[in-house]
Design a protein around this motif. Structure first.
Motif, PDB file in Angstrom:
ATOM      1  N   ILE A  61       0.736  -1.119  -0.244  1.00 62.30           N
ATOM      2  CA  ILE A  61       0.060   0.079   0.025  1.00 62.30           C
ATOM      3  C   ILE A  61       0.632   1.085   0.081  1.00 62.30           C
ATOM      4  O   ILE A  61       2.188   1.180   0.305  1.00 62.30           O
ATOM      5  CB  ILE A  61      -1.167  -0.206   1.791  1.00 62.30           C
ATOM      6  CG1 ILE A  61      -0.054  -0.058   2.246  1.00 62.30           C
ATOM      7  CG2 ILE A  61      -2.046  -0.849   1.688  1.00 62.30           C
ATOM      8  CD1 ILE A  61      -1.177   0.344   3.897  1.00 62.30           C
ATOM      9  N   PRO A  62       0.256   2.018  -0.524  1.00 58.95           N
ATOM     10  CA  PRO A  62       1.417   3.617  -0.780  1.00 58.95           C
ATOM     11  C   PRO A  62       1.449   4.218   0.371  1.00 58.95           C
ATOM     12  O   PRO A  62       0.348   4.129   1.233  1.00 58.95           O
ATOM     13  CB  PRO A  62       0.861   4.673  -1.669  1.00 58.95           C
ATOM     14  CG  PRO A  62      -0.553   3.887  -1.623  1.00 58.95           C
ATOM     15  CD  PRO A  62      -1.295   2.021  -1.422  1.00 58.95           C
ATOM     16  N   GLN A  63       2.136   4.872   0.494  1.00 58.84           N
ATOM     17  CA  GLN A  63       2.608   5.812   1.862  1.00 58.84           C
ATOM     18  C   GLN A  63       3.245   7.121   0.846  1.00 58.84           C
ATOM     19  O   GLN A  63       4.596   7.237   0.427  1.00 58.84           O
ATOM     20  CB  GLN A  63       3.916   5.240   2.872  1.00 58.84           C
ATOM     21  CG  GLN A  63       4.388   5.529   4.534  1.00 58.84           C
ATOM     22  CD  GLN A  63       4.482   5.214   5.081  1.00 58.84           C
ATOM     23  OE1 GLN A  63       5.842   4.974   4.904  1.00 58.84           O
ATOM     24  NE2 GLN A  63       3.761   5.231   6.064  1.00 58.84           N
ATOM     25  N   ILE A  64       2.233   8.121   1.299  1.00 67.26           N
ATOM     26  CA  ILE A  64       3.049   9.488   0.570  1.00 67.26           C
ATOM     27  C   ILE A  64       4.089  10.010   1.422  1.00 67.26           C
ATOM     28  O   ILE A  64       4.408  10.502   2.719  1.00 67.26           O
ATOM     29  CB  ILE A  64       1.725  10.522   0.307  1.00 67.26           C
ATOM     30  CG1 ILE A  64       0.692  10.240   0.023  1.00 67.26           C
ATOM     31  CG2 ILE A  64       2.134  11.590  -0.542  1.00 67.26           C
ATOM     32  CD1 ILE A  64       0.565   9.086  -1.466  1.00 67.26           C
ATOM     33  N   CYS A 104      -0.620   4.519  -8.369  1.00 65.25           N
ATOM     34  CA  CYS A 104      -0.574   5.301  -7.922  1.00 65.25           C
ATOM     35  C   CYS A 104       1.193   5.656  -8.096  1.00 65.25           C
ATOM     36  O   CYS A 104       1.629   6.605  -8.161  1.00 65.25           O
ATOM     37  CB  CYS A 104      -0.675   5.401  -6.136  1.00 65.25           C
ATOM     38  SG  CYS A 104       0.164   4.263  -5.264  1.00 65.25           S
ATOM     39  N   THR A 105       1.777   4.924  -7.194  1.00 65.56           N
ATOM     40  CA  THR A 105       3.174   4.677  -7.386  1.00 65.56           C
ATOM     41  C   THR A 105       3.528   4.910  -8.413  1.00 65.56           C
ATOM     42  O   THR A 105       5.000   5.711  -9.589  1.00 65.56           O
ATOM     43  CB  THR A 105       3.815   3.371  -6.738  1.00 65.56           C
ATOM     44  OG1 THR A 105       3.051   2.971  -5.533  1.00 65.56           O
ATOM     45  CG2 THR A 105       5.497   3.796  -6.585  1.00 65.56           C
ATOM     46  N   ILE A 116       4.934   0.201   1.599  1.00 60.29           N
ATOM     47  CA  ILE A 116       4.912  -0.902   2.652  1.00 60.29           C
ATOM     48  C   ILE A 116       4.271  -1.954   2.194  1.00 60.29           C
ATOM     49  O   ILE A 116       2.692  -2.150   2.053  1.00 60.29           O
ATOM     50  CB  ILE A 116       4.895   0.183   3.298  1.00 60.29           C
ATOM     51  CG1 ILE A 116       3.192   0.735   4.192  1.00 60.29           C
ATOM     52  CG2 ILE A 116       5.541   0.992   3.670  1.00 60.29           C
ATOM     53  CD1 ILE A 116       3.268   1.454   4.856  1.00 60.29           C
ATOM     54  N   PRO A 117       4.458  -3.346   3.070  1.00 59.81           N
ATOM     55  CA  PRO A 117       3.775  -3.936   2.917  1.00 59.81           C
ATOM     56  C   PRO A 117       2.449  -4.443   4.378  1.00 59.81           C
ATOM     57  O   PRO A 117       3.215  -3.837   5.113  1.00 59.81           O
ATOM     58  CB  PRO A 117       4.893  -5.559   2.783  1.00 59.81           C
ATOM     59  CG  PRO A 117       5.903  -4.363   3.457  1.00 59.81           C
ATOM     60  CD  PRO A 117       5.930  -3.303   3.213  1.00 59.81           C
ATOM     61  N   ASN A 118       1.716  -4.954   3.684  1.00 63.24           N
ATOM     62  CA  ASN A 118       0.343  -4.937   4.472  1.00 63.24           C
ATOM     63  C   ASN A 118      -0.416  -6.387   4.649  1.00 63.24           C
ATOM     64  O   ASN A 118      -1.008  -6.463   3.237  1.00 63.24           O
ATOM     65  CB  ASN A 118      -0.462  -3.860   3.967  1.00 63.24           C
ATOM     66  CG  ASN A 118      -1.583  -4.411   4.816  1.00 63.24           C
ATOM     67  OD1 ASN A 118      -1.967  -4.304   6.146  1.00 63.24           O
ATOM     68  ND2 ASN A 118      -2.428  -3.588   4.661  1.00 63.24           N
TER      69      ASN A 118
END
Lengths: 288, 112
Positions: A61-64, A104-105, A116-118
């Motif tokens: 999942i994205p982390q901005i 998004c990335t 980041i892995p979720n």
């Protein structure tokens, strides 16, 4: 060959048929069983594998990174799942809506997104005493999205070319079922002769038709309800490959974790015959 | 002040819509002049994420408040982060027009 067992309506007997079919064939061919009903996998209760492997099912999942983000909003625009929102001075990420597709990335012009892995569940594998390779996905309770874990379960291991893979689908007629059916050579649709069974069977037929997957039907609890399922199938010329009568003996056996083959050994031959018919139907469909 | 109300139809006299994310229309209303505009909600047919999509629409309209029957956790999270005030219809609210009047009279509860 890959056979997916699906039904639409829950509780029609997908797992009963899938585990019994696996059991009936295990002595003669290599069988791989994938329990894709990741929200409530229960095939293991009938086939009793000994799990020897477990890995996390993870979506990224994205982390901005706020120092690089210019708030251009491109990530929000490309997200098909609305897992991102642009508010006053930041981008919000809704983890539970994210499918981990990475759009998004890829599309961020500033390179401001790290992934980041979720972990959303686990994949497990083992062997049964009959030599069935048993794989299942287990979605963590409260995680809302079964589809990514089904996709990962199907990619996890590669069965040998001559093996038969049985995919036990989740109930319903939505993304998770479509994901299970994707790539299947045949869809075995389990129904019951009730208005509910018929309603969902029609939905499933719409899906397999759309996906160009040949199919046949198993009527479970035959003898209850009405004749509408039979009339409908006759009209549409869809083959009924097996009928399993509504019986207390079968119900008791299933409730005790037995396959149809355990309860009534006659079913070994019936299910082997069902498999032969499926092979025939697949050949006919590929010849077309 | 510009506010948005979830509505069943594209009209100031429209019945309100109790649902936010999947409301058929959003009516933006200027509470001083009563000038209004109806927007079809593009999020209604989405399989998932309708709440966030609808919230994003409201945020992009740069309104100060939004009135609906309820707000889901995702939509509320986005609207809160954008400091848009959320209000709830009360039992007397039947139409969009009424919602605006009740809002002006300060009779609608804040969504916490």
């Amino acid at each position: 060959m890959k056979i997916a067992i699906a039904s639409g309506k829950g509780g029609t007997g997908k797992t009963t048929i899938a585990t019994s079919l696996a059991h009936s064939l295990a002595g003669s061919i290599k069988v791989w069983y994938l329990d894709c009903d990741v929200e409530a996998p229960n095939g293991h209760l009938f086939l009793n594998p000994i799990f020897t492997e477990q890995v996390d099912a993870v979506i990224r999942i994205p982390q901005i990174q706020p120092e690089s983000c210019t708030l251009c909003g491109k990530c929000v625009e490309v997200c098909q799942f609305h897992a991102l929102a642009k508010v006053a001075k930041k981008i919000l990420v809704f983890n539970q809506l994210c499918h981990g597709c990475g759009s998004c990335t890829w599309n961020c012009p500033e390179g401001a997104i790290v992934e980041i892995p979720n972990p959303i569940g686990v994949l497990e594998a083992g062997l049964t005493k009959h030599g069935i390779h048993f794989l299942q996905g287990v979605l963590t309770i409260s995680e809302p999205m079964p589809t990514p874990i089904i996709r990962q379960l199907k990619k996890w291991k590669t069965p040998p070319a001559q093996a038969l893979t049985l995919l036990d689908a989740p109930p319903g007629a939505s993304c998770s079922v479509v994901e299970t059916l994707r790539g299947a050579d045949f869809a075995l649709l389990v129904t019951e002769p009730t208005p509910f069974g018929l309603h969902d069977l029609k939905q499933m037929l719409g899906i397999v038709d759309d996906m160009h997957i040949p199919c046949g039907v198993v009527i479970n609890r035959d003898g209850i309800g009405n004749d509408q399922v039979d009339k409908f199938l006759a009209e549409k010329q869809i083959p009924v490959l097996l009928r399993v009568p509504f019986s207390k003996e079968l119900a008791e056996g299933i409730a005790a974790g037995q396959t149809l083959v355990d309860i009534l050994p006659d079913y070994r031959q019936k299910l082997q015959h069902l498999f032969e018919e499926i092979i025939h139907l697949v050949k006919v469909s590929y010849a077309k | 002040m510009n506010i948005i109300i979830s509505a069943l139809e594209a009209d100031l006299e429209s019945p309100i819509c109790e649902r936010f994310g999947r409301a058929p229309y959003f009516l933006s209303v200027d509470t001083e002049t009563m000038a209004w505009e109806a927007h079809a909600n593009q999020a209604t047919m989405r399989a998932g994420g309708a709440g966030v999509a609808a919230a994003q629409f409201v945020i992009d309209q740069k309104v100060e408040a939004v009135i609906s029957g309820d707000f889901g956790p995702n939509a509320a999270g986005a609207l809160r982060a954008a400091t848009i005030a959320m209000y709830l219809f009360n039992d007397d609210t039947k139409t969009v027009n009424q919602a605006v009047e009740l809002f002006k009279e300060n009779k609608l509860a804040n969504f916490a």
